[in-house]
Design a protein around this motif. Structure first.
Motif, mmCIF file in Angstrom:
data_model
loop_
_atom_site.group_PDB
_atom_site.id
_atom_site.type_symbol
_atom_site.label_atom_id
_atom_site.label_comp_id
_atom_site.label_asym_id
_atom_site.label_seq_id
_atom_site.Cartn_x
_atom_site.Cartn_y
_atom_site.Cartn_z
ATOM 1 N N GLN A 152 53.142 -37.726 102.955
ATOM 2 C CA GLN A 152 53.177 -37.936 101.504
ATOM 3 C C GLN A 152 51.785 -38.045 100.884
ATOM 4 O O GLN A 152 51.567 -37.559 99.766
ATOM 5 C CB GLN A 152 53.974 -39.210 101.171
ATOM 6 C CG GLN A 152 55.324 -39.328 101.835
ATOM 7 C CD GLN A 152 56.295 -38.232 101.420
ATOM 8 O OE1 GLN A 152 56.101 -37.569 100.415
ATOM 9 N NE2 GLN A 152 57.342 -38.042 102.192
ATOM 10 N N ARG A 156 51.067 -33.410 101.510
ATOM 11 C CA ARG A 156 51.657 -32.987 100.230
ATOM 12 C C ARG A 156 50.686 -33.111 99.063
ATOM 13 O O ARG A 156 50.796 -32.361 98.094
ATOM 14 C CB ARG A 156 52.929 -33.790 99.940
ATOM 15 C CG ARG A 156 54.083 -33.461 100.887
ATOM 16 C CD ARG A 156 55.360 -34.199 100.506
ATOM 17 N NE ARG A 156 55.833 -33.773 99.196
ATOM 18 C CZ ARG A 156 56.216 -34.600 98.235
ATOM 19 N NH1 ARG A 156 56.151 -35.915 98.420
ATOM 20 N NH2 ARG A 156 56.646 -34.131 97.090
ATOM 21 N N HIS A 165 57.200 -27.843 104.767
ATOM 22 C CA HIS A 165 58.522 -28.436 104.977
ATOM 23 C C HIS A 165 59.331 -27.678 106.029
ATOM 24 O O HIS A 165 60.372 -28.172 106.468
ATOM 25 C CB HIS A 165 59.282 -28.491 103.652
ATOM 26 C CG HIS A 165 58.648 -29.405 102.656
ATOM 27 N ND1 HIS A 165 58.468 -30.751 102.896
ATOM 28 C CD2 HIS A 165 58.126 -29.167 101.424
ATOM 29 C CE1 HIS A 165 57.866 -31.304 101.850
ATOM 30 N NE2 HIS A 165 57.648 -30.369 100.955
ATOM 31 N N TYR A 223 62.594 -32.468 98.162
ATOM 32 C CA TYR A 223 61.288 -32.152 97.566
ATOM 33 C C TYR A 223 61.393 -30.970 96.596
ATOM 34 O O TYR A 223 60.690 -29.965 96.760
ATOM 35 C CB TYR A 223 60.279 -31.813 98.665
ATOM 36 C CG TYR A 223 60.140 -32.858 99.728
ATOM 37 C CD1 TYR A 223 59.384 -34.001 99.509
ATOM 38 C CD2 TYR A 223 60.774 -32.712 100.972
ATOM 39 C CE1 TYR A 223 59.243 -34.979 100.485
ATOM 40 C CE2 TYR A 223 60.645 -33.682 101.950
ATOM 41 C CZ TYR A 223 59.882 -34.809 101.704
ATOM 42 O OH TYR A 223 59.750 -35.768 102.674
ATOM 43 N N ASP A 226 58.171 -29.395 95.118
ATOM 44 C CA ASP A 226 57.271 -28.676 96.020
ATOM 45 C C ASP A 226 57.602 -27.193 96.086
ATOM 46 O O ASP A 226 56.726 -26.369 96.401
ATOM 47 C CB ASP A 226 57.348 -29.270 97.424
ATOM 48 C CG ASP A 226 56.652 -30.611 97.525
ATOM 49 O OD1 ASP A 226 56.301 -31.177 96.466
ATOM 50 O OD2 ASP A 226 56.466 -31.109 98.653
#
Length: 267
Positions: A152, A156, A165, A223, A226
């Protein structure tokens, strides 16, 4: 007369607990960039050898094998500890380091408690607060980190690449498969695309028919923002980038129940 002090104490304890939970949650919004100024890019050959030995073609893991080879795994993890990335490393070198670190430390955490049925059994149930991913067991440089710190706060935040991912493996059946080789800078983009194709087209992870109402992995729901990065416009767009059977661009998505059982090879 003692009721009020007791109530005050209970209130204070509840407030302290709430503050600790809030602080644990909020910390993941703060980026991290741990570095080691004199480090050189890591050779991931030792991790590569372990993966070839202990992971099968379906990405399922021989945790007993990793446990038997824990000395070799720990040697590799010490190499990561002593060689944090720095600005002289290329971006692929840095990202390969962090993906390998996440996956290797996940294996270490599991085998410390192996045998077990699910990695979720190793922590609490409050996301970003007290789960196994919030345990600061990862020693890198002079500090300790959590798996969520790596995912995180580092990966990311620093790397706008949703393909991560398809590469980060949280030791569960519904995760992407653990690759039988280490990620390396020279082939990183190809490896991440390979992971995307394998994950999207795996019917155990995504059911792409009917094209207007596919049932897809909950990772896409975890997510969603993303999947509008690095050239993608939507979850549907990302799926169609890799799918052999394309879905409609405006498809209504439903999400498969995540299977948190350990991604262990059959015995």
């Amino acid at each position: 007369m003692r009721v009020f002090p007791r109530l005050a104490l209970f209130a204070l304890l509840a407030f302290t607990s709430a503050c600790q939970s809030a602080c644990s949650y909020v910390r993941y919004f703060i980026p991290l960039d741990p570095t080691s100024k004199s480090s050189q890019p890591v050779d991931h050959a030792q991790w590569d050898g372990l993966l070839k030995k202990c992971v099968n073609a379906q990405g399922m893991v021989n945790y007993a094998g990793f446990k038997a080879d824990s000395t070799s795994l720990n040697t590799y993890l010490r190499q990561l500890k002593d060689n944090l990335p720095n600005s002289k490393w290329t971006e692929p070198e840095q990202l390969a380091y962090w993906i390998n670190a996440y996956n290797a430390f996940t294996i270490q955490r599991v085998i410390r408690a192996y045998p077990l049925k699910s990695i979720k059994d190793l922590g609490g149930a409050k996301n970003l607060v007290n789960t196994v991913w919030d345990q600061a067991f990862i020693r890198l440089g002079d500090d300790k980190f959590t798996l969520n710190d790596i995912e995180q706060r580092i990966i990311r935040k620093k790397f706008a690449d949703n393909r991560i991912h398809f590469a980060l493996v949280c030791a569960a059946v519904s995760c992407p498969k653990l690759r039988q080789e280490a990620y390396v800078a020279s082939r990183l983009s190809q490896q991440l695309d390979d992971q995307g194709r394998e994950f999207v087209n795996n019917p155990a992870k995504n059911k792409l028919t009917p094209a207007d109402k596919p049932e897809v992995s909950s990772i896409f729901n975890f997510y969603p923002g993303d999947f509008t990065k690095n050239g993608s416009t939507s979850v549907q767009d990302v799926i169609n980038r890799y799918a052999t059977t394309r879905i409609k661009s405006d498809a209504t998505l439903t999400y498969m129940t995540y299977n948190w059982a350990l991604n262990e090879q059959p015995k």
